[in-house]
Design a protein around this motif. Structure first.
Motif, PDB file in Angstrom:
ATOM      1  N   MET A   1       0.832  -1.196   0.000  1.00 26.26           N
ATOM      2  CA  MET A   1       0.000   0.000   0.000  1.00 26.26           C
ATOM      3  C   MET A   1       0.872   1.253   0.000  1.00 26.26           C
ATOM      4  SD  MET A   1      -3.146  -0.200  -0.388  1.00 26.26           S
ATOM      5  CE  MET A   1      -4.383   0.897   0.150  1.00 26.26           C
ATOM      6  N   ASN A   2       0.416   2.264  -0.688  1.00 23.97           N
ATOM      7  CA  ASN A   2       1.136   3.528  -0.736  1.00 23.97           C
ATOM      8  C   ASN A   2       0.666   4.410   0.422  1.00 23.97           C
ATOM      9  OD1 ASN A   2       2.611   3.234  -3.329  1.00 23.97           O
ATOM     10  ND2 ASN A   2       0.550   2.866  -4.057  1.00 23.97           N
ATOM     11  N   PRO A   3       1.605   5.088   1.101  1.00 22.00           N
ATOM     12  CA  PRO A   3       1.221   5.953   2.224  1.00 22.00           C
ATOM     13  C   PRO A   3       0.188   7.006   1.805  1.00 22.00           C
ATOM     14  CG  PRO A   3       3.598   5.636   2.180  1.00 22.00           C
ATOM     15  CD  PRO A   3       3.053   5.046   0.908  1.00 22.00           C
ATOM     16  N   VAL A   4      -0.886   7.138   2.597  1.00 18.88           N
ATOM     17  CA  VAL A   4      -1.986   8.033   2.234  1.00 18.88           C
ATOM     18  C   VAL A   4      -1.627   9.508   2.369  1.00 18.88           C
ATOM     19  CG1 VAL A   4      -3.797   6.357   2.718  1.00 18.88           C
ATOM     20  CG2 VAL A   4      -3.030   7.893   4.533  1.00 18.88           C
ATOM     21  N   GLU A   5      -0.606   9.836   3.164  1.00 17.33           N
ATOM     22  CA  GLU A   5      -0.253  11.246   3.368  1.00 17.33           C
ATOM     23  C   GLU A   5       0.550  11.832   2.213  1.00 17.33           C
ATOM     24  OE1 GLU A   5       3.117   8.888   5.260  1.00 17.33           O
ATOM     25  OE2 GLU A   5       0.953   8.670   5.102  1.00 17.33           O
ATOM     26  N   THR A  23       9.433  16.935  -0.409  1.00 13.64           N
ATOM     27  CA  THR A  23      10.386  15.837  -0.507  1.00 13.64           C
ATOM     28  C   THR A  23       9.889  14.898  -1.600  1.00 13.64           C
ATOM     29  OG1 THR A  23      10.863  16.005   1.860  1.00 13.64           O
ATOM     30  CG2 THR A  23      11.519  13.955   0.755  1.00 13.64           C
ATOM     31  N   LEU A  24      10.803  14.479  -2.477  1.00 15.15           N
ATOM     32  CA  LEU A  24      10.448  13.609  -3.595  1.00 15.15           C
ATOM     33  C   LEU A  24      11.162  12.264  -3.495  1.00 15.15           C
ATOM     34  CD1 LEU A  24      10.760  16.159  -6.543  1.00 15.15           C
ATOM     35  CD2 LEU A  24       8.675  15.455  -5.353  1.00 15.15           C
ATOM     36  N   GLY A  25      10.484  11.243  -4.017  1.00 13.27           N
ATOM     37  CA  GLY A  25      11.065   9.916  -4.105  1.00 13.27           C
ATOM     38  C   GLY A  25      10.356   9.145  -5.203  1.00 13.27           C
ATOM     39  N   ILE A  26      10.742   7.885  -5.370  1.00 11.62           N
ATOM     40  CA  ILE A  26      10.029   7.037  -6.335  1.00 11.62           C
ATOM     41  C   ILE A  26       9.156   6.059  -5.560  1.00 11.62           C
ATOM     42  CG2 ILE A  26      11.753   7.300  -8.150  1.00 11.62           C
ATOM     43  CD1 ILE A  26      12.659   4.400  -7.530  1.00 11.62           C
ATOM     44  N   THR A  27       8.086   5.631  -6.181  1.00  8.54           N
ATOM     45  CA  THR A  27       7.122   4.763  -5.515  1.00  8.54           C
ATOM     46  C   THR A  27       7.623   3.322  -5.416  1.00  8.54           C
ATOM     47  OG1 THR A  27       5.971   4.171  -7.543  1.00  8.54           O
ATOM     48  CG2 THR A  27       5.206   6.163  -6.389  1.00  8.54           C
ATOM     49  N   ALA A  28       6.965   2.566  -4.559  1.00  5.09           N
ATOM     50  CA  ALA A  28       7.279   1.144  -4.429  1.00  5.09           C
ATOM     51  C   ALA A  28       7.072   0.442  -5.769  1.00  5.09           C
ATOM     52  CB  ALA A  28       6.413   0.516  -3.339  1.00  5.09           C
ATOM     53  N   HIS A  29       6.021   0.845  -6.487  1.00  3.16           N
ATOM     54  CA  HIS A  29       5.778   0.262  -7.814  1.00  3.16           C
ATOM     55  C   HIS A  29       6.963   0.520  -8.745  1.00  3.16           C
ATOM     56  CE1 HIS A  29       3.825  -0.908 -11.530  1.00  3.16           C
ATOM     57  NE2 HIS A  29       4.268   0.219 -12.036  1.00  3.16           N
ATOM     58  N   ALA A  30       7.478   1.743  -8.732  1.00  2.00           N
ATOM     59  CA  ALA A  30       8.599   2.096  -9.612  1.00  2.00           C
ATOM     60  C   ALA A  30       9.832   1.266  -9.281  1.00  2.00           C
ATOM     61  CB  ALA A  30       8.910   3.582  -9.506  1.00  2.00           C
ATOM     62  N   GLN A  31      10.181   1.191  -8.002  1.00  2.00           N
ATOM     63  CA  GLN A  31      11.391   0.448  -7.652  1.00  2.00           C
ATOM     64  C   GLN A  31      11.212  -1.034  -7.921  1.00  2.00           C
ATOM     65  OE1 GLN A  31      12.135  -1.847  -5.022  1.00  2.00           O
ATOM     66  NE2 GLN A  31      10.038  -1.834  -4.279  1.00  2.00           N
ATOM     67  N   ASP A  32       9.985  -1.538  -7.763  1.00  2.00           N
ATOM     68  CA  ASP A  32       9.711  -2.942  -8.042  1.00  2.00           C
ATOM     69  C   ASP A  32       9.866  -3.228  -9.546  1.00  2.00           C
ATOM     70  OD1 ASP A  32       8.910  -5.534  -7.061  1.00  2.00           O
ATOM     71  OD2 ASP A  32       7.017  -5.208  -8.120  1.00  2.00           O
ATOM     72  N   GLU A 120      -3.482   4.182  -6.792  1.00  2.00           N
ATOM     73  CA  GLU A 120      -3.792   2.746  -6.833  1.00  2.00           C
ATOM     74  C   GLU A 120      -4.728   2.442  -8.008  1.00  2.00           C
ATOM     75  OE1 GLU A 120      -2.643   0.229  -4.933  1.00  2.00           O
ATOM     76  OE2 GLU A 120      -1.460   1.494  -3.602  1.00  2.00           O
ATOM     77  N   ALA A 121      -5.742   3.302  -8.205  1.00  2.00           N
ATOM     78  CA  ALA A 121      -6.687   3.124  -9.314  1.00  2.00           C
ATOM     79  C   ALA A 121      -5.962   3.267 -10.654  1.00  2.00           C
ATOM     80  CB  ALA A 121      -7.832   4.125  -9.210  1.00  2.00           C
ATOM     81  N   PHE A 122      -5.044   4.228 -10.743  1.00  2.00           N
ATOM     82  CA  PHE A 122      -4.251   4.425 -11.957  1.00  2.00           C
ATOM     83  C   PHE A 122      -3.437   3.177 -12.276  1.00  2.00           C
ATOM     84  CE2 PHE A 122      -0.013   5.643 -13.617  1.00  2.00           C
ATOM     85  CZ  PHE A 122      -0.380   6.032 -14.890  1.00  2.00           C
ATOM     86  N   LEU A 123      -2.789   2.603 -11.264  1.00  2.00           N
ATOM     87  CA  LEU A 123      -1.996   1.390 -11.474  1.00  2.00           C
ATOM     88  C   LEU A 123      -2.897   0.241 -11.961  1.00  2.00           C
ATOM     89  CD1 LEU A 123       0.412   1.408  -8.397  1.00  2.00           C
ATOM     90  CD2 LEU A 123       0.942   2.019 -10.756  1.00  2.00           C
ATOM     91  N   ALA A 124      -4.062   0.120 -11.357  1.00  2.00           N
ATOM     92  CA  ALA A 124      -4.996  -0.939 -11.754  1.00  2.00           C
ATOM     93  C   ALA A 124      -5.445  -0.744 -13.205  1.00  2.00           C
ATOM     94  CB  ALA A 124      -6.201  -0.953 -10.822  1.00  2.00           C
TER      95      ALA A 124
END
Length: 128
Positions: A1-5, A23-32, A120-124
């Motif tokens: 799950m992606n953090p809601v904040e 602050t910027l980073g890449i998502t769990a989906h991206a790193q996966d 999450e909906a976008f990924l789906a």
């Protein structure tokens, strides 16, 4: 799950807003999707970044990918630890694996980003 904040971009970056600092980073989906990260390139402090443009690259065993900033502003900090230990992006993309902090010119651009549920909906939708 992606953090809601956090807020999310369709290019798989996340943004954490604290005042006018993002602050910027890449998502769990991206790193996966990337697989094991072996190298990260980030901008120096005082570099100007522009929304929609690359702010750095991440290299994995599979590919080299640009990271796209969802905000414009001035880099005020970058994560030296992730440069020294790129695997932090795989181990903790929402914590120790943050990438840069940007002093943002206009926070309104954040309204264009997705909530965790929308991401999450976008990924789906994309079948990811």
């Amino acid at each position: 799950m992606n953090p809601v904040e956090l807020k999310y971009s369709k290019s798989h970056e996340w943004a954490k807003v604290e005042g006018n600092t993002v602050t910027l980073g890449i998502t769990a989906h991206a790193q996966d999707s990337l697989g094991d990260v072996v190298f990260v390139e980030l901008p120096d402090n005082d570099t100007t970044v522009v929304a929609g443009e690359a702010f750095g690259t991440v290299e994995s065993v599979k590919a080299v990918s640009d990271m796209i900033t969802p905000v414009s502003g001035r880099v005020i900090d970058y994560n030296q630890e992730v440069l020294d230990s790129p695997e932090l992006l795989n181990d903790d993309p929402y914590g120790e694996g943050w990438l840069i902090k940007v002093e943002v010119d206009d926070l309104k651009v954040l309204d264009e980003l997705l909530s965790a549920a929308e991401y999450e909906a976008f990924l789906a939708e994309e079948g990811q």
